[in-house]
Design a protein around this motif. Structure first.
Motif, PDB file in Angstrom:
ATOM      1  N   ALA A 106     -12.463  19.243 -11.015  1.00  0.00           N
ATOM      2  CA  ALA A 106     -11.216  18.569 -10.299  1.00  0.00           C
ATOM      3  C   ALA A 106      -9.893  19.272 -10.775  1.00  0.00           C
ATOM      4  O   ALA A 106      -9.638  19.150 -11.846  1.00  0.00           O
ATOM      5  N   ASN A 107      -9.196  18.966  -9.605  1.00  0.00           N
ATOM      6  CA  ASN A 107      -7.643  19.132  -9.862  1.00  0.00           C
ATOM      7  C   ASN A 107      -7.175  17.773  -9.858  1.00  0.00           C
ATOM      8  O   ASN A 107      -6.701  16.933  -9.074  1.00  0.00           O
ATOM      9  N   SER A 108      -6.581  17.358 -11.155  1.00  0.00           N
ATOM     10  CA  SER A 108      -6.151  16.222 -11.546  1.00  0.00           C
ATOM     11  C   SER A 108      -4.508  16.010 -12.017  1.00  0.00           C
ATOM     12  O   SER A 108      -3.879  15.116 -11.894  1.00  0.00           O
ATOM     13  N   GLN A 129      -8.973  19.194   1.528  1.00  0.00           N
ATOM     14  CA  GLN A 129      -9.339  18.010   1.020  1.00  0.00           C
ATOM     15  C   GLN A 129      -8.611  17.659  -0.236  1.00  0.00           C
ATOM     16  O   GLN A 129      -7.920  18.437  -1.002  1.00  0.00           O
ATOM     17  N   ILE A 130      -8.564  16.244  -0.522  1.00  0.00           N
ATOM     18  CA  ILE A 130      -7.564  15.800  -1.540  1.00  0.00           C
ATOM     19  C   ILE A 130      -8.366  15.712  -2.815  1.00  0.00           C
ATOM     20  O   ILE A 130      -9.572  16.196  -2.820  1.00  0.00           O
ATOM     21  N   GLY A 131      -7.366  15.923  -3.856  1.00  0.00           N
ATOM     22  CA  GLY A 131      -7.834  15.938  -5.247  1.00  0.00           C
ATOM     23  C   GLY A 131      -7.570  14.881  -5.850  1.00  0.00           C
ATOM     24  O   GLY A 131      -7.624  13.578  -5.166  1.00  0.00           O
ATOM     25  N   TYR A 132      -7.041  14.564  -7.106  1.00  0.00           N
ATOM     26  CA  TYR A 132      -6.872  13.409  -7.976  1.00  0.00           C
ATOM     27  C   TYR A 132      -5.329  13.480  -8.506  1.00  0.00           C
ATOM     28  O   TYR A 132      -5.090  12.457  -9.198  1.00  0.00           O
ATOM     29  N   SER A 133      -4.611  14.338  -7.981  1.00  0.00           N
ATOM     30  CA  SER A 133      -3.418  14.204  -8.238  1.00  0.00           C
ATOM     31  C   SER A 133      -2.418  13.216  -7.498  1.00  0.00           C
ATOM     32  O   SER A 133      -2.891  12.831  -6.346  1.00  0.00           O
ATOM     33  N   SER A 134      -1.274  13.188  -7.757  1.00  0.00           N
ATOM     34  CA  SER A 134      -0.294  12.369  -6.930  1.00  0.00           C
ATOM     35  C   SER A 134       0.837  13.196  -6.381  1.00  0.00           C
ATOM     36  O   SER A 134       1.153  13.961  -7.007  1.00  0.00           O
ATOM     37  N   PRO A 135       1.269  12.859  -4.732  1.00  0.00           N
ATOM     38  CA  PRO A 135       2.355  13.533  -4.364  1.00  0.00           C
ATOM     39  C   PRO A 135       3.595  13.462  -5.162  1.00  0.00           C
ATOM     40  O   PRO A 135       3.823  12.286  -5.749  1.00  0.00           O
ATOM     41  N   THR A 136       4.339  14.529  -5.209  1.00  0.00           N
ATOM     42  CA  THR A 136       5.686  14.398  -5.848  1.00  0.00           C
ATOM     43  C   THR A 136       6.681  14.982  -5.324  1.00  0.00           C
ATOM     44  O   THR A 136       6.789  15.886  -4.667  1.00  0.00           O
ATOM     45  N   LEU A 137       7.967  14.194  -5.332  1.00  0.00           N
ATOM     46  CA  LEU A 137       9.246  14.786  -4.685  1.00  0.00           C
ATOM     47  C   LEU A 137       9.990  15.892  -5.589  1.00  0.00           C
ATOM     48  O   LEU A 137      10.181  15.586  -6.774  1.00  0.00           O
ATOM     49  N   VAL A 138      10.224  16.983  -5.089  1.00  0.00           N
ATOM     50  CA  VAL A 138      10.711  17.836  -5.927  1.00  0.00           C
ATOM     51  C   VAL A 138      11.766  18.746  -4.843  1.00  0.00           C
ATOM     52  O   VAL A 138      11.609  18.747  -3.516  1.00  0.00           O
ATOM     53  N   THR A 139      12.842  19.596  -5.517  1.00  0.00           N
ATOM     54  CA  THR A 139      13.518  20.646  -4.763  1.00  0.00           C
ATOM     55  C   THR A 139      13.326  21.704  -5.387  1.00  0.00           C
ATOM     56  O   THR A 139      13.423  22.098  -6.490  1.00  0.00           O
ATOM     57  N   LEU A 140      12.982  22.878  -4.470  1.00  0.00           N
ATOM     58  CA  LEU A 140      12.639  24.189  -4.852  1.00  0.00           C
ATOM     59  C   LEU A 140      13.319  25.278  -4.131  1.00  0.00           C
ATOM     60  O   LEU A 140      13.119  25.057  -2.904  1.00  0.00           O
ATOM     61  N   ALA A 141      14.004  26.013  -5.002  1.00  0.00           N
ATOM     62  CA  ALA A 141      14.887  26.984  -4.038  1.00  0.00           C
ATOM     63  C   ALA A 141      15.703  26.230  -3.077  1.00  0.00           C
ATOM     64  O   ALA A 141      16.064  26.765  -2.065  1.00  0.00           O
ATOM     65  N   GLY A 142      16.369  25.165  -3.357  1.00  0.00           N
ATOM     66  CA  GLY A 142      17.161  24.307  -2.481  1.00  0.00           C
ATOM     67  C   GLY A 142      16.484  23.596  -1.294  1.00  0.00           C
ATOM     68  O   GLY A 142      17.202  23.036  -0.574  1.00  0.00           O
ATOM     69  N   THR A 143      15.141  23.577  -1.404  1.00  0.00           N
ATOM     70  CA  THR A 143      14.408  22.861  -0.243  1.00  0.00           C
ATOM     71  C   THR A 143      13.821  21.732  -0.956  1.00  0.00           C
ATOM     72  O   THR A 143      12.848  21.743  -1.796  1.00  0.00           O
ATOM     73  N   ARG A 144      14.406  20.383  -0.369  1.00  0.00           N
ATOM     74  CA  ARG A 144      13.542  19.235  -0.813  1.00  0.00           C
ATOM     75  C   ARG A 144      12.149  18.901  -0.132  1.00  0.00           C
ATOM     76  O   ARG A 144      12.215  19.268   1.056  1.00  0.00           O
ATOM     77  N   GLN A 145      11.289  18.799  -0.748  1.00  0.00           N
ATOM     78  CA  GLN A 145       9.845  18.897  -0.214  1.00  0.00           C
ATOM     79  C   GLN A 145       8.839  17.816  -1.150  1.00  0.00           C
ATOM     80  O   GLN A 145       9.264  17.389  -2.184  1.00  0.00           O
ATOM     81  N   GLN A 203      -4.785  23.613 -20.343  1.00  0.00           N
ATOM     82  CA  GLN A 203      -5.994  23.311 -19.906  1.00  0.00           C
ATOM     83  C   GLN A 203      -5.985  21.874 -19.812  1.00  0.00           C
ATOM     84  O   GLN A 203      -6.447  21.151 -20.755  1.00  0.00           O
ATOM     85  N   THR A 204      -5.339  21.255 -18.933  1.00  0.00           N
ATOM     86  CA  THR A 204      -4.870  19.753 -19.117  1.00  0.00           C
ATOM     87  C   THR A 204      -5.964  18.806 -18.493  1.00  0.00           C
ATOM     88  O   THR A 204      -5.773  17.536 -18.922  1.00  0.00           O
ATOM     89  N   LYS A 205      -6.792  18.988 -17.730  1.00  0.00           N
ATOM     90  CA  LYS A 205      -8.147  18.236 -17.481  1.00  0.00           C
ATOM     91  C   LYS A 205      -7.621  17.034 -16.802  1.00  0.00           C
ATOM     92  O   LYS A 205      -7.398  16.953 -15.494  1.00  0.00           O
ATOM     93  N   PHE A 206      -7.441  15.886 -17.649  1.00  0.00           N
ATOM     94  CA  PHE A 206      -7.170  14.516 -17.193  1.00  0.00           C
ATOM     95  C   PHE A 206      -5.739  14.122 -17.348  1.00  0.00           C
ATOM     96  O   PHE A 206      -5.192  13.213 -16.922  1.00  0.00           O
ATOM     97  N   PRO A 219      -7.972  26.935  -7.256  1.00  0.00           N
ATOM     98  CA  PRO A 219      -9.363  26.461  -7.027  1.00  0.00           C
ATOM     99  C   PRO A 219      -9.842  25.103  -7.793  1.00  0.00           C
ATOM    100  O   PRO A 219      -9.128  24.767  -9.020  1.00  0.00           O
ATOM    101  N   GLY A 220     -10.559  24.271  -7.306  1.00  0.00           N
ATOM    102  CA  GLY A 220     -11.294  23.275  -7.738  1.00  0.00           C
ATOM    103  C   GLY A 220     -12.216  22.815  -6.907  1.00  0.00           C
ATOM    104  O   GLY A 220     -12.480  22.918  -5.612  1.00  0.00           O
ATOM    105  N   ASN A 221     -12.762  21.530  -7.313  1.00  0.00           N
ATOM    106  CA  ASN A 221     -13.909  21.082  -6.548  1.00  0.00           C
ATOM    107  C   ASN A 221     -13.865  19.599  -6.900  1.00  0.00           C
ATOM    108  O   ASN A 221     -13.923  18.956  -8.052  1.00  0.00           O
TER     109      ASN A 221
END
Length: 546
Positions: free
Chosen positions: A386-388, A337-353, A436-439, A379-381
């Motif tokens: 919430a994961n934000s 299920q979704i949280g409250y964060s936004s998708p982000t383009l990153v490159t990790l260990a050479g893999t664009r994702q 502990q970044t909350k919002f 973990p979150g709910n």
């Protein structure tokens, strides 16, 4: 004779509480002292490192003590009947008078409630009374031509919450110059900018608006409205849209709090296409509110000709991708299920994702297909803890996660993909004590992460997770890194300038930018600072280093 029958006469009631009543009064008050004392430690134990929980417990236990004292006094004490009845009637009358004259309007990120007189217009009434922007008629609104100072999406270019410049003046003895200030509709959306125009989202009565303003003057350029309104958990979360629009290729992509994704012509605000995620996934608004209580908050990610947003649903999909030009479905992926964060383009260990923080996991997805590359428990709910906060790439092969609600942060390490699929990430460190970044979100400057941790600015060495310092009580606001400086948007509306100094906390200046609770992110266009909250927006000119 009196002595003979005295044993059968009713005993006089005491003028002071007995041992049991004293226990029910003093016990909760002692718990309040203990809880707040533990919370005040440099490293409070879980879950007392969560200021919101501490304030709620303080309210509950203090209430128990006061109610116990009142019940004892009115029904068990030895004071005369008129005095006891007068006390009970007086307390009830004061309570009724208070709620007749005042209403609870909202709560801060630390669960401190605010009230206002009932005779004032409500926030909804103020929003509904705002003039409605008309579609643009004049030419000159060009969101296709880009400039080096553009801030085209949530948290700025690349969603890194960090700008390389400009070199801002460090002396705020003369506060930044106000260029304009105006009323604005409700919501926690921020500004995205391209080529001299700023776009945001607002709630105006029953309508959810995407609006465009001239940065130089604050004048409305165009607006587009739909019949939609998020008002679940209004006292705690407020009404209106949460996400920030994305400007790409002359178009504006905006995700509404009730799940309607819009693509607009950046020159006129004309609707090009839209998709209702609740209809797509067979959800009523009540069902969506039950799963995502605080409203859909994921800002659209535009990459490789696609617009990608968190999806959700009864049988949830973590992400969904649409063709940016036509709005046709390209792919769906993930099962959390979704949280409250936004998708982000990153490159990790050479893999664009695409990195995604969901309700209970963090995950990586192939850009072209959405295929899940890895998942990690987080973990979150989405109706509670919430994961934000955004995932932050660190170097070439690490990812930093953070959140509030006493969980804290974790640094993940990734190995190069062996057979086309990256291995599961390994935890470098994890702690509930820092970030502990909350919002809010982290800004990564050099080898250090800076963030509002439970409302206090904190500097953490990323490699070790070790706190360098924690100071500056700004509340649950926002931060933005600019070169070697940090702009801090306090929850109260003030803006501060702080050194990105890992050795010590140095605040260089502060000024009152807005009035009232401010959870919206900052936007910087050259030396023009755009700020907003649920009531007003403003633009300030910041001084430049000579």
């Amino acid at each position: 004779m009196t002595e003979k029958y005295s044993a059968f006469l009713p005993k006089p009631r005491p003028l002071f509480p007995g041992w049991f009543a004293r226990l029910l009064i003093a016990g909760p008050l002692l718990l309040v002292v203990l809880i707040r004392g533990l919370h005040g430690l440099e490293n409070p134990p879980r879950p007392l490192n969560d200021s919101g929980l501490v304030n709620l417990l303080t309210l509950v236990f203090t209430g128990i003590a006061i109610i116990t004292l009142l019940v004892w006094f009115c029904f068990r004490s030895g004071y005369s009947v008129p005095i006891r009845r007068g006390a009970l009637g007086g307390v009830m009358a004061l309570g009724l008078l208070f709620f007749a004259c005042f209403r609870i309007t909202d709560a801060s990120g630390g669960m401190v409630f605010s009230v206002e007189p009932r005779w004032l217009p409500t926030a909804d009434q103020r929003d509904a009374a705002l003039p409605k922007p008309e579609p643009a008629i004049a030419t000159g609104i060009d969101l296709q031509t880009t400039t080096p100072n553009d801030f085209p999406e949530f948290l700025g270019p690349g969603r890194r919450n960090l700008l390389p410049g400009p070199k801002l003046a460090r002396d705020w003895s003369t506060p930044p110059k106000l260029l304009w200030k105006r009323s604005i509709g409700a919501g926690w959306s921020a500004f995205a900018t391209v080529n001299g125009h700023a776009v945001t989202m607002e709630q105006r009565g029953p309508e959810e608006w995407v609006t465009c303003y001239e940065i130089a003057t604050g004048k409305p350029a165009w607006g587009h409205a739909i019949q939609a309104r998020h008002d679940n958990q209004t006292v705690l979360g407020g009404v209106g849209p949460r996400s920030t629009p994305t400007i790409a290729g002359g178009r504006v992509y905006a995700m509404g709090a009730t799940g309607i994704l819009r693509c607009l012509n950046g020159a006129t605000g004309e609707l090009l296409w839209q998709d209702d995620l609740l209809k797509r996934y067979g959800l009523t608004q009540a069902e969506d509110n039950a799963k995502i209580a605080w409203g859909r908050s994921g800002s659209p990610l535009v990459v490789d000709g696609m617009v990608i947003v968190p999806a959700g649903g009864k049988v949830p999909k973590s992400l969904v991708a649409f063709d940016a030009e036509s709005g046709d479905l390209r792919w769906e992926a993930g099962t959390d299920q979704i949280g409250y964060s936004s998708p982000t383009l990153v490159t990790l260990a050479g893999t664009r994702q695409i990195a995604s923080v969901n309700e209970k996991t963090a995950s990586g997805h192939d850009v072209a297909t959405g295929r899940v590359l890895w998942t990690h428990p987080w973990p979150g709910n989405s109706s509670g803890s919430a994961n934000s906060s955004q995932p932050v790439p660190v170097g070439a092969d690490q990812l930093l996660l953070s959140k509030g609600y006493s969980l804290g942060s974790e640094l993940l390490s990734f190995a190069p993909a062996g057979s086309g699929t990256p291995a599961a990430p390994q935890s470098v460190w994890a702690t509930h004590r820092v970030l502990q970044t909350k919002f809010t979100n982290v800004t990564l400057i050099g080898d250090y992460a800076y963030a509002l941790s439970e409302g206090i600015l904190e500097c953490v060495e990323v490699a070790s997770g070790k706190r360098q310092w924690k100071a500056g009580r700004y509340g649950h606001g926002q931060v933005l890194g600019v070169g070697e400086l940090i702009l801090v948007q306090a929850e109260t509306g003030d803006v501060a300038l702080v050194e990105a100094n890992p050795k010590k906390f140095v605040e260089l200046g502060q000024f009152p930018a807005l009035d009232g609770k401010t959870w919206n992110n900052l936007c910087l266009v050259g030396n023009k600072l755009l700020v907003r909250n649920a009531e007003e927006a403003a633009c300030y000119e910041l001084g430049m280093e000579r």
